[in-house]
Design a protein around this motif. Structure first.
Motif, PDB file in Angstrom:
ATOM      1  N   ALA A 116       1.056  -1.919   0.298  1.00 21.03           N
ATOM      2  CA  ALA A 116       0.401  -0.252   0.106  1.00 21.03           C
ATOM      3  C   ALA A 116       0.426   0.887   0.057  1.00 21.03           C
ATOM      4  O   ALA A 116       1.650   1.260   0.427  1.00 21.03           O
ATOM      5  N   PRO A 117      -0.166   2.267  -0.538  1.00 21.27           N
ATOM      6  CA  PRO A 117       0.958   3.251  -1.161  1.00 21.27           C
ATOM      7  C   PRO A 117       1.585   4.416   1.006  1.00 21.27           C
ATOM      8  O   PRO A 117       0.453   3.820   1.399  1.00 21.27           O
ATOM      9  N   VAL A 118       2.313   4.542   0.652  1.00 29.37           N
ATOM     10  CA  VAL A 118       2.739   4.933   2.132  1.00 29.37           C
ATOM     11  C   VAL A 118       2.265   6.516   2.221  1.00 29.37           C
ATOM     12  O   VAL A 118       2.775   7.447   1.502  1.00 29.37           O
ATOM     13  N   ASP A 119       1.618   6.661   3.657  1.00 26.39           N
ATOM     14  CA  ASP A 119       0.945   8.697   4.074  1.00 26.39           C
ATOM     15  C   ASP A 119       2.048   8.368   4.966  1.00 26.39           C
ATOM     16  O   ASP A 119       2.131   8.396   6.229  1.00 26.39           O
ATOM     17  N   LEU A 120       2.666   9.619   4.499  1.00 30.92           N
ATOM     18  CA  LEU A 120       4.210   9.608   5.593  1.00 30.92           C
ATOM     19  C   LEU A 120       3.077  10.614   6.244  1.00 30.92           C
ATOM     20  O   LEU A 120       3.902  11.038   7.534  1.00 30.92           O
ATOM     21  N   ASP A 121       2.199  11.763   6.257  1.00 30.71           N
ATOM     22  CA  ASP A 121       1.393  11.785   7.232  1.00 30.71           C
ATOM     23  C   ASP A 121       1.113  11.198   8.919  1.00 30.71           C
ATOM     24  O   ASP A 121       1.235  11.764   9.628  1.00 30.71           O
ATOM     25  N   VAL A 122       0.594   9.876   8.470  1.00 31.92           N
ATOM     26  CA  VAL A 122       0.172   8.789   9.524  1.00 31.92           C
ATOM     27  C   VAL A 122       1.691   8.396   9.468  1.00 31.92           C
ATOM     28  O   VAL A 122       2.207   8.459  11.077  1.00 31.92           O
ATOM     29  N   ALA A 123       2.628   7.864   8.996  1.00 31.97           N
ATOM     30  CA  ALA A 123       3.719   7.458   9.102  1.00 31.97           C
ATOM     31  C   ALA A 123       4.637   7.694  10.101  1.00 31.97           C
ATOM     32  O   ALA A 123       5.742   6.809  10.998  1.00 31.97           O
ATOM     33  N   LEU A 124       5.353   9.323  10.248  1.00 32.99           N
ATOM     34  CA  LEU A 124       5.643   9.757  11.176  1.00 32.99           C
ATOM     35  C   LEU A 124       5.604  10.275  12.202  1.00 32.99           C
ATOM     36  O   LEU A 124       6.172   9.915  13.181  1.00 32.99           O
ATOM     37  N   PHE A 125       3.957   9.829  12.745  1.00 30.87           N
ATOM     38  CA  PHE A 125       3.701   9.249  13.954  1.00 30.87           C
ATOM     39  C   PHE A 125       3.420   8.449  14.081  1.00 30.87           C
ATOM     40  O   PHE A 125       3.316   8.558  15.544  1.00 30.87           O
ATOM     41  N   ARG A 126       3.575   7.006  13.470  1.00 27.02           N
ATOM     42  CA  ARG A 126       3.959   6.065  13.936  1.00 27.02           C
ATOM     43  C   ARG A 126       4.744   5.034  13.526  1.00 27.02           C
ATOM     44  O   ARG A 126       4.432   4.339  12.636  1.00 27.02           O
ATOM     45  N   LEU A 127       5.739   5.678  13.953  1.00 22.67           N
ATOM     46  CA  LEU A 127       6.745   4.735  13.754  1.00 22.67           C
ATOM     47  C   LEU A 127       7.273   3.232  14.093  1.00 22.67           C
ATOM     48  O   LEU A 127       6.011   2.883  15.350  1.00 22.67           O
ATOM     49  N   PRO A 128       7.411   2.854  13.454  1.00 18.74           N
ATOM     50  CA  PRO A 128       7.535   1.141  13.568  1.00 18.74           C
ATOM     51  C   PRO A 128       8.002   0.833  14.922  1.00 18.74           C
ATOM     52  O   PRO A 128       9.055   1.651  14.934  1.00 18.74           O
ATOM     53  N   GLN A 129       8.415  -0.175  15.602  1.00 26.99           N
ATOM     54  CA  GLN A 129       9.169  -1.111  16.240  1.00 26.99           C
ATOM     55  C   GLN A 129      10.689  -1.363  15.666  1.00 26.99           C
ATOM     56  O   GLN A 129      10.031  -1.721  14.598  1.00 26.99           O
ATOM     57  N   ALA A 130      11.774  -1.006  16.623  1.00 23.43           N
ATOM     58  CA  ALA A 130      12.511  -1.698  16.171  1.00 23.43           C
ATOM     59  C   ALA A 130      13.651  -0.907  16.430  1.00 23.43           C
ATOM     60  O   ALA A 130      13.773  -0.953  17.807  1.00 23.43           O
ATOM     61  N   GLU A 131      14.851  -2.258  16.479  1.00 18.44           N
ATOM     62  CA  GLU A 131      16.282  -2.313  17.505  1.00 18.44           C
ATOM     63  C   GLU A 131      17.229  -0.956  16.677  1.00 18.44           C
ATOM     64  O   GLU A 131      17.317  -1.613  15.431  1.00 18.44           O
ATOM     65  N   PRO A 132      18.158  -1.264  17.874  1.00 17.29           N
ATOM     66  CA  PRO A 132      19.340  -0.112  17.841  1.00 17.29           C
ATOM     67  C   PRO A 132      20.339  -1.599  16.460  1.00 17.29           C
ATOM     68  O   PRO A 132      19.872  -2.671  16.903  1.00 17.29           O
ATOM     69  N   MET A 133      20.871  -0.018  16.054  1.00 16.53           N
ATOM     70  CA  MET A 133      21.918  -1.702  14.919  1.00 16.53           C
ATOM     71  C   MET A 133      23.575  -1.058  14.813  1.00 16.53           C
ATOM     72  O   MET A 133      23.323   0.349  14.966  1.00 16.53           O
ATOM     73  N   PRO A 134      24.422  -1.283  14.431  1.00 16.35           N
ATOM     74  CA  PRO A 134      25.403  -1.167  14.105  1.00 16.35           C
ATOM     75  C   PRO A 134      25.191   0.134  13.786  1.00 16.35           C
ATOM     76  O   PRO A 134      24.941   0.273  11.987  1.00 16.35           O
ATOM     77  N   LEU A 135      26.640   1.766  14.358  1.00 20.26           N
ATOM     78  CA  LEU A 135      26.546   2.551  12.798  1.00 20.26           C
ATOM     79  C   LEU A 135      27.162   2.550  12.193  1.00 20.26           C
ATOM     80  O   LEU A 135      25.920   3.016  11.074  1.00 20.26           O
ATOM     81  N   PRO A 136      27.755   1.399  11.531  1.00 21.58           N
ATOM     82  CA  PRO A 136      28.318   1.779   9.709  1.00 21.58           C
ATOM     83  C   PRO A 136      27.048   0.609   9.132  1.00 21.58           C
ATOM     84  O   PRO A 136      26.851   0.970   8.017  1.00 21.58           O
ATOM     85  N   THR A 171      18.763   3.716  17.244  1.00 19.89           N
ATOM     86  CA  THR A 171      19.812   3.003  17.668  1.00 19.89           C
ATOM     87  C   THR A 171      21.159   5.298  18.099  1.00 19.89           C
ATOM     88  O   THR A 171      22.236   4.743  19.369  1.00 19.89           O
ATOM     89  N   ARG A 172      20.224   5.634  17.826  1.00 12.54           N
ATOM     90  CA  ARG A 172      20.343   6.981  18.918  1.00 12.54           C
ATOM     91  C   ARG A 172      20.019   7.490  20.504  1.00 12.54           C
ATOM     92  O   ARG A 172      20.947   7.784  21.137  1.00 12.54           O
ATOM     93  N   ASP A 173      19.139   6.201  20.830  1.00  9.78           N
ATOM     94  CA  ASP A 173      18.528   6.289  21.888  1.00  9.78           C
ATOM     95  C   ASP A 173      19.283   5.630  23.443  1.00  9.78           C
ATOM     96  O   ASP A 173      19.526   5.784  24.032  1.00  9.78           O
ATOM     97  N   ALA A 174      20.184   4.199  22.056  1.00 12.80           N
ATOM     98  CA  ALA A 174      20.534   3.451  22.761  1.00 12.80           C
ATOM     99  C   ALA A 174      22.769   4.168  22.861  1.00 12.80           C
ATOM    100  O   ALA A 174      22.629   2.988  23.855  1.00 12.80           O
ATOM    101  N   SER A 175      22.402   4.777  22.389  1.00 11.75           N
ATOM    102  CA  SER A 175      24.122   5.530  22.285  1.00 11.75           C
ATOM    103  C   SER A 175      24.600   6.678  23.561  1.00 11.75           C
ATOM    104  O   SER A 175      23.511   7.572  24.101  1.00 11.75           O
ATOM    105  N   THR A 176      26.036   6.940  23.140  1.00 20.05           N
ATOM    106  CA  THR A 176      26.536   7.594  23.975  1.00 20.05           C
ATOM    107  C   THR A 176      27.135   8.489  24.061  1.00 20.05           C
ATOM    108  O   THR A 176      28.152   7.703  22.936  1.00 20.05           O
ATOM    109  N   GLY A 177      28.111   9.666  24.322  1.00 14.42           N
ATOM    110  CA  GLY A 177      29.328  10.378  23.507  1.00 14.42           C
ATOM    111  C   GLY A 177      29.599  10.579  22.090  1.00 14.42           C
ATOM    112  O   GLY A 177      27.938  10.630  21.038  1.00 14.42           O
ATOM    113  N   ARG A 178      30.239  10.583  21.634  1.00 12.98           N
ATOM    114  CA  ARG A 178      30.985  10.232  20.419  1.00 12.98           C
ATOM    115  C   ARG A 178      29.997   9.302  19.111  1.00 12.98           C
ATOM    116  O   ARG A 178      28.958  10.169  18.113  1.00 12.98           O
ATOM    117  N   ALA A 179      29.750   8.346  19.694  1.00 15.88           N
ATOM    118  CA  ALA A 179      28.515   7.387  18.869  1.00 15.88           C
ATOM    119  C   ALA A 179      27.281   8.475  18.839  1.00 15.88           C
ATOM    120  O   ALA A 179      26.945   7.672  17.766  1.00 15.88           O
TER     121      ALA A 179
END
Length: 422
Positions: A116-136, A171-179
């Motif tokens: 289905a086409p993505v409705d960004l008006d909705v998607a940006l307020f209801r992001l899916p669940q996701a786990e942190p991933m390695p920065l590279p 990933t941002r929420d799980a990181s500290t410092g320079r990372a």
């Protein structure tokens, strides 16, 4: 239905779509003041022009009763051939049905099979669940998404972005410092892509994405990211009718950058180009031309940095923007010389090549040359098939289809690109 009723219909559709008079005018080759006069019933338009407005604003066929509008020319008399009124009515219904159907499914083309086409008006307020991933890995996925945008693969990008933004946030929420700073940079760039796509879709989600991009960019402390996000926020401001504020934001950010460094010098060039176009939409010719000249001087002082932005800071890109600016200022005749010297094949991305051809199509359309307009539209399709399905270009195609000159191949092009039911 008289001119006042037609105007009220157009105004209602515009407001429902959250578009400004400037945006509608740009899509239909009218000034914002002319759109205002049309909406108030003070400026009468002929039927082909009404079709362009209807196509862009997605007005359903049953809402139009153009044959009853006093002072409007019937399409059968405009075309200059032997088609009957009944045949023209069929063509009107086919055109508008096709435009409305295409607009109802997706603005920039079909998504992956079964998606289905993505409705960004909705998607940006209801992001899916996701786990942190390695920065590279995160950075690599954002690079792929950016390549999709530059290749005008908007449907695929729309399917990818919500998950990518969610992963970058985790990933941002799980990181500290320079990372954490690097994760904020990645998050900012994912939101920039969302803002770019939302702008293509004429969606208010561009405001949300740009604001979030700028917040993350500032947390990253990277001037390039701040400039990139500020540009998106300024575009959202401009599209809402706040051209002067957009110019102020862009020029202030450009002044704050260290222009002696290649990377920030290239960013500065891009901000100046966007500022020039923003000034033009506000009918400030002197500021627009001055910012173009300043951007051109920057390209001579600093080399372009490939892949830094979705817009390359090159002399070729300055010329492409110059055509845009002159179109918006209502002087497309001044753009012809620029268009003749522009080597679009030197522009590295499909999205920017398509944009350059779009501006050339608008230039020729404003000058009344339907054949040259159609040639440019076909070049847009060749560069980026999804780009030519955007509402503004479908409206331009509709204008050619029902214009006073019959152009071979336009009907097939309209059917192929979503401006006419197949």
């Amino acid at each position: 239905m008289g001119a006042v009723e037609i105007g009220a219909l157009l105004r209602g559709a515009r407001c429902a779509a959250r578009l400004t008079q400037t945006e509608v005018g740009q899509a239909c080759d009218y000034s914002a003041s002319a759109v205002s006069r049309i909406e108030s019933g003070k400026l009468h338009i002929d039927y082909p022009t009404l079709l362009k407005f209807a196509a862009f604003l997605r007005i359903a066929p049953e809402q139009l009763r153009a044959s009853a509008v006093p002072g409007m020319t019937n399409v059968a008399t405009v075309a200059g051939d032997c088609r009957s009124v009944e045949e023209d009515e069929v063509r009107r219904r086919e055109l508008l049905t096709g435009v409305v159907a295409a607009g109802a499914t997706a603005v920039v083309g079909a998504g992956p099979a079964g998606a289905a086409p993505v409705d960004l008006d909705v998607a940006l307020f209801r992001l899916p669940q996701a786990e942190p991933m390695p920065l590279p890995r995160l950075v690599a996925q954002i690079a792929v998404a950016r390549r999709d945008y530059c290749a005008a693969q908007y449907a695929r990008l729309g399917q990818t972005l919500p998950g990518l933004i969610a992963a970058a946030t985790a990933t941002r929420d799980a990181s500290t410092g320079r990372a954490r700073e690097e994760a904020n940079l990645a998050l900012a760039r994912s939101y920039v892509l969302a803002a770019e796509l939302a702008t293509k879709q004429h969606s208010d989600a561009a405001w949300v994405a740009a604001d979030r991009a700028l917040a993350a960019a500032r947390c990253s402390g990277i001037p390039v990211a701040v400039g990139e996000a500020s540009r998106q926020l300024a575009i959202a401001m401009r599209r809402s009718g706040r051209s002067t504020a957009a110019v102020h934001l862009l020029t202030k950010d450009a002044e704050d950058l260290d222009a002696s460094r290649d990377h920030t010098g290239a960013v500065r060039t891009t901000l100046l180009l966007t500022g020039a176009y923003s000034a033009a939409t506000g009918r400030d010719r002197s500021t627009a031309m001055a910012l173009l000249e300043e951007a051109e001087q920057e390209t001579e002082r600093h080399p372009a940095v490939p892949g830094l932005f979705t817009v390359e800071a090159t002399r070729t890109q300055v010329d492409a923007y110059r055509i845009s600016v002159l179109n918006v200022l209502g002087t497309p005749d001044e753009a012809v010389t620029v268009a003749n010297r522009l080597n679009i094949d030197r522009i590295p991305t499909a999205e920017r090549r398509a944009r350059a051809w779009t501006d050339i199509a608008r230039m020729w359309n404003a000058l009344g040359d339907g054949q040259q307009t159609f040639c440019a539209l076909r070049q847009v399709e060749r560069a980026a098939p999804q780009e030519v399905r955007r509402p503004a270009l479908r409206a331009l195609t509709a204008g050619l289809l029902y214009g006073p000159t019959r152009i071979e191949g336009v009907r097939e092009f309209a059917a192929r690109t979503g401006a006419l039911a197949g």
